[in-house]
Design a protein around this motif. Structure first.
Motif, short mmCIF file in Angstrom:
data_model
loop_
_atom_site.label_atom_id
_atom_site.label_comp_id
_atom_site.label_asym_id
_atom_site.label_seq_id
_atom_site.Cartn_x
_atom_site.Cartn_y
_atom_site.Cartn_z
N LEU A 113 -27.77 -2.03 -17.43
CA LEU A 113 -27.91 -3.04 -18.48
C LEU A 113 -27.60 -4.43 -17.93
O LEU A 113 -28.27 -5.41 -18.25
CB LEU A 113 -26.97 -2.69 -19.65
CG LEU A 113 -27.26 -3.36 -20.99
CD1 LEU A 113 -28.65 -3.00 -21.49
CD2 LEU A 113 -26.21 -2.97 -22.02
N GLY A 162 -33.63 -0.48 -22.09
CA GLY A 162 -33.40 0.96 -22.08
C GLY A 162 -33.80 1.59 -20.75
O GLY A 162 -33.03 2.35 -20.16
N THR A 163 -34.98 1.23 -20.25
CA THR A 163 -35.40 1.80 -18.96
C THR A 163 -34.49 1.31 -17.84
O THR A 163 -34.24 2.05 -16.88
CB THR A 163 -36.87 1.45 -18.64
OG1 THR A 163 -37.03 0.04 -18.75
CG2 THR A 163 -37.83 2.14 -19.56
N TRP A 187 -36.42 -4.89 -25.36
CA TRP A 187 -35.38 -3.90 -25.70
C TRP A 187 -35.66 -2.57 -25.03
O TRP A 187 -34.76 -1.92 -24.49
CB TRP A 187 -35.27 -3.71 -27.21
CG TRP A 187 -34.53 -4.83 -27.87
CD1 TRP A 187 -35.07 -5.87 -28.55
CD2 TRP A 187 -33.10 -5.05 -27.85
NE1 TRP A 187 -34.08 -6.72 -28.98
CE2 TRP A 187 -32.87 -6.24 -28.56
CE3 TRP A 187 -32.03 -4.35 -27.29
CZ2 TRP A 187 -31.59 -6.75 -28.74
CZ3 TRP A 187 -30.76 -4.85 -27.49
CH2 TRP A 187 -30.54 -6.04 -28.19
N LEU A 188 -36.95 -2.15 -25.07
CA LEU A 188 -37.30 -0.92 -24.36
C LEU A 188 -37.06 -1.09 -22.87
O LEU A 188 -36.61 -0.17 -22.18
CB LEU A 188 -38.77 -0.56 -24.62
CG LEU A 188 -39.10 -0.17 -26.06
CD1 LEU A 188 -40.59 0.07 -26.22
CD2 LEU A 188 -38.32 1.09 -26.45
N MET A 195 -31.29 0.81 -18.12
CA MET A 195 -30.09 1.66 -18.18
C MET A 195 -30.38 3.02 -17.56
O MET A 195 -29.55 3.57 -16.82
CB MET A 195 -29.62 1.83 -19.63
CG MET A 195 -28.98 0.59 -20.21
SD MET A 195 -28.43 0.84 -21.91
CE MET A 195 -26.85 1.65 -21.65
N VAL A 196 -31.56 3.56 -17.87
CA VAL A 196 -31.91 4.87 -17.31
C VAL A 196 -31.99 4.78 -15.78
O VAL A 196 -31.47 5.66 -15.07
CB VAL A 196 -33.26 5.36 -17.89
CG1 VAL A 196 -33.74 6.61 -17.16
CG2 VAL A 196 -33.11 5.63 -19.38
#
Lengths: 315, 375
Positions: free
Chosen positions: A214, A70-71, A66-67, A73-74
């Motif tokens: 994502l 997140g990265t 999940w993290l 997406m960043v």
């Protein structure tokens, strides 16, 4: 043909189609908004790549898928921000900028991947398995015959992809959605009503990058648990086509993405049913379909009035 | 050209005309912004090299050594450059006319296919087969590009998306053929055709394809500056409306440009298989047709600029590949620097855009101009 249409074949084919559509939806739905606001992201392919690599890297170092998402997406958003700066603030040609960002992404990801995972030999990066997403059967729904196996036994990123569609419809119908359309159709009017064209274009482009990131995360840590440089394989360019053929509307994007994904999945499943069609010819289908669709078989696609046109505030 | 007030002024197609002007700015940007872009790209890549645990000076020296340091390395650079030159020229004249063709990659593959088909199946003396292979490469590339133009003219399909999609169709077509009907003893490639090859010149690895690309540079220069078609291309590139007022048959020019531009890209493909690879592989090109767009733009869409930019990019790629073996930093550094060069170049262009902006500020309704008349 009748023995081809067995239950196992159909369920398998449609489940694969559902999965394959997810990264296309994620990449194309933000792109639909960007294009509505007058900006095309030819660099989408690059956003997916940096997103996929960012997710892999994040999951590798943080130990959590999940993290990692997140990265991813960043990373996608950061790539898009760079593209946005050149296209929106520096007013460079959008298509050329997109190609530049794409070439840059290939170089940047290639070199980072080879340096970080080289293990002393830059020519042969080591494949490392990282924490990846597992299928999550939706309680209740997944036990519905047929449909449960097709739609409700997927990795969470697939559900998220489909969830963006109704959210995007709501957004499009809201006041904000109206502003996005105004940005593409008559930026001057938006500005004189107190809105900011640049702000909305930046928001659209960065959101496109985050969503595509994502989608890239799905390609690396969603469908596999590792990374390779060719994972995107033209999906960014297909997503551009999906956004346009889908009339830049979330529901259109959904349908177009599913059609593409079906063509992609057929080449995986037809051989299992004993149908001997060369893989490459089936793989051509989505591209040919896009061209036919753009040729106006389903009606002409109208571009926003300020499409591809940089905006400059009147002094 | 215009006969005054009787001629109704049609609404300008805002986006495509902006695209034309933005690209005109690319060709107007001075040498300084190009050199600056290259320097900035090399400087920006330094932290990456440091992160790889290498000494930037050593790495860049290894790249320089690996591209200009020996006759052999330089021959490799020129052998790569000819691909970029032919592609860059094809792309440049397309963009010059406002036909934004990103299908060079597909045309390149089709050209390689055409050359391979001839080289494998045409009987006759090898020089004859060689010429026939080059011609069919040109023709295949031209037809692939002509298809894009046809879709645009007959169905109004934007060339950007259709040419992109056709790139994938082309690559898959060669994939199908090299794994199927044209498969040799190994899947993914045809039989080799060693006896049909571009002769080497100066007695080393440099092959005649480089001379061919120099001839193409001269031809395109003559075409743009000395012929009626060149005038029509330049006028159309400045403004579609201006071209119509000047009595130019726009669709005819678009089709001819597509055929010539696609042909040059096809020739680049023929050149690469006949000069270097001597076989058609399912992984024939790593995306040269896209890199060449950067070459065409950095070269200011002019023949001489394309020549210089092609040599620069070829040196970056060949130098990076050789550097990988000597200095140990991944060859992707070459691709990174290429991308950075283009991004920095695009950064710097708007600074020279003021003239274009002034033109735009005059707003719609200002009379269309014929290139060379006023703005």
């Amino acid at each position: 043909m009748s023995e081809v249409l067995t239950e196992a074949f159909l369920v398998g084919l449609l489940a694969t189609t559902m999965r394959a559509a997810a990264p296309l939806i994620l990449a194309a739905i933000g792109e639909a908004f960007s294009q509505t606001a007058g900006v095309i992201n030819v660099g989408l392919e690059g956003y997916l790549l940096t997103g996929g690599f960012g997710a892999y890297l994040g999951s590798h170092y943080l130990g959590n898928a999940w993290l990692g998402a997140g990265t991813g997406m960043v990373a996608g958003a950061a790539t898009a921000l760079l593209a946005g700066y050149v296209m929106i603030s520096r007013r460079a040609d959008q298509i050329v900028t997109g190609l530049a960002i794409w070439i840059l992404s290939i170089g940047a990801v290639g070199i980072a991947y080879r340096i970080i995972f080289s293990d002393g030999n830059a020519l042969q990066p080591q494949r490392v398995a990282v924490d990846a997403f597992n299928e999550w059967a939706v309680p209740g729904l997944s036990s519905i015959p047929w449909i449960g196996d097709i739609a409700f036994n997927q990795v969470p990123l697939v559900y998220l992809a489909y969830l963006t569609v109704p959210l995007a419809v709501l957004l499009l119908r809201s006041r904000r959605g109206l502003k996005v359309r105004a940005t593409g159709e008559s930026p001057e009017a938006l500005e004189s009503a107190g809105g900011s064209v640049l702000r909305i274009r930046y928001l659209c482009v960065v959101a496109t990058g985050a969503l595509a990131g994502l989608g890239g995360a799905y390609l690396s840590i969603g469908q596999t648990d590792t990374f390779e440089e060719g994972i995107v394989g033209g999906r960014g360019f297909i997503a551009l086509g999906v956004a346009i053929v889908g009339r830049r509307h979330p529901v259109g994007v959904l349908i177009a993405a599913l059609v593409f994904a079906l063509a992609e999945s057929l080449q995986l499943w037809l051989p299992t049913a004993g149908v001997d069609v060369p893989r490459q010819l089936l793989q051509m289908l989505p591209y040919v379909v896009t061209i036919i669709a753009l040729a106006g078989i389903f009606g002409r696609v109208r571009h926003p009035r300020a499409f591809l046109k940089p905006f400059e505030r009147q002094a | 050209m215009t006969t005054g007030a009787q001629v109704p002024v049609p609404p300008t197609t805002a986006s495509s005309d902006w695209r034309r002007r933005a690209l005109a700015a690319v060709s107007d940007a001075g040498l300084r912004s190009r050199v600056l872009a290259v320097v900035l790209a090399l400087v920006t890549a330094v932290p990456v090299v440091l992160a790889a645990g290498s000494d930037p000076f050593e790495v860049y020296r290894a790249m320089l050594d690996g591209s200009f340091g020996s006759t052999l390395a330089f021959a490799d650079v020129l052998n790569r450059a000819d691909t970029f030159i032919l592609l860059g020229l094809g792309i440049a004249i397309s963009i010059r006319s406002g036909f934004f063709n990103v299908g060079a990659e597909g045309q390149l593959w089709l050209g390689a296919l055409g050359a391979a088909v001839m080289a494998l199946h045409m009987p006759g003396p090898s020089w004859f087969v060689l010429v026939a292979a080059l011609v069919l490469g040109f023709v295949f590339g031209a037809l692939w590009s002509g298809l894009v133009a046809l879709l645009k003219i007959a169905f109004g399909v934007d060339e950007l998306i259709s040419s992109l999609m056709l790139n994938y169709v082309a690559i898959l077509l060669i994939g199908y053929l090299t794994f199927g009907p044209m498969k040799a003893y190994r899947a993914g490639q045809t039989e080799t055709f060693e006896d049909v090859e571009l002769p080497s010149i100066f007695g080393n690895r440099l092959h005649a394809g480089f001379l061919l690309s120099l001839v193409a540079v001269v031809c395109i220069w003559l075409l743009l500056s000395r012929t009626r078609l060149g005038y029509e291309i330049r006028t159309l590139g400045a403004s579609a409306d201006a071209a119509r007022y000047a009595g130019i048959h726009v669709n005819g020019v678009v089709m001819r440009v597509a055929l010539i531009g696609g042909g040059l890209c096809g020739l680049a493909g023929a050149n690469a298989v006949l000069g270097v690879q001597h076989v058609l592989l399912s992984e024939f090109s790593p995306g040269w047709g896209y890199t060449a767009i950067a070459v065409a733009l950095l070269g200011g869409l002019g023949p001489v600029g394309v020549l210089l930019a092609a040599i620069l990019f070829a040196a970056l790629e060949v130098g990076a590949t050789n550097m990988q073996f000597t200095a140990g930093v991944p060859a992707s550094l070459g691709s990174l620097v290429e991308g950075l060069v283009l991004v920095f170049f695009l950064f710097s262009i708007p600074l020279t855009l003021s003239r274009v902006r002034a033109f735009l500020r005059r707003g719609p309704g200002s009379a269309p101009t014929v290139a060379g008349e006023t703005d």
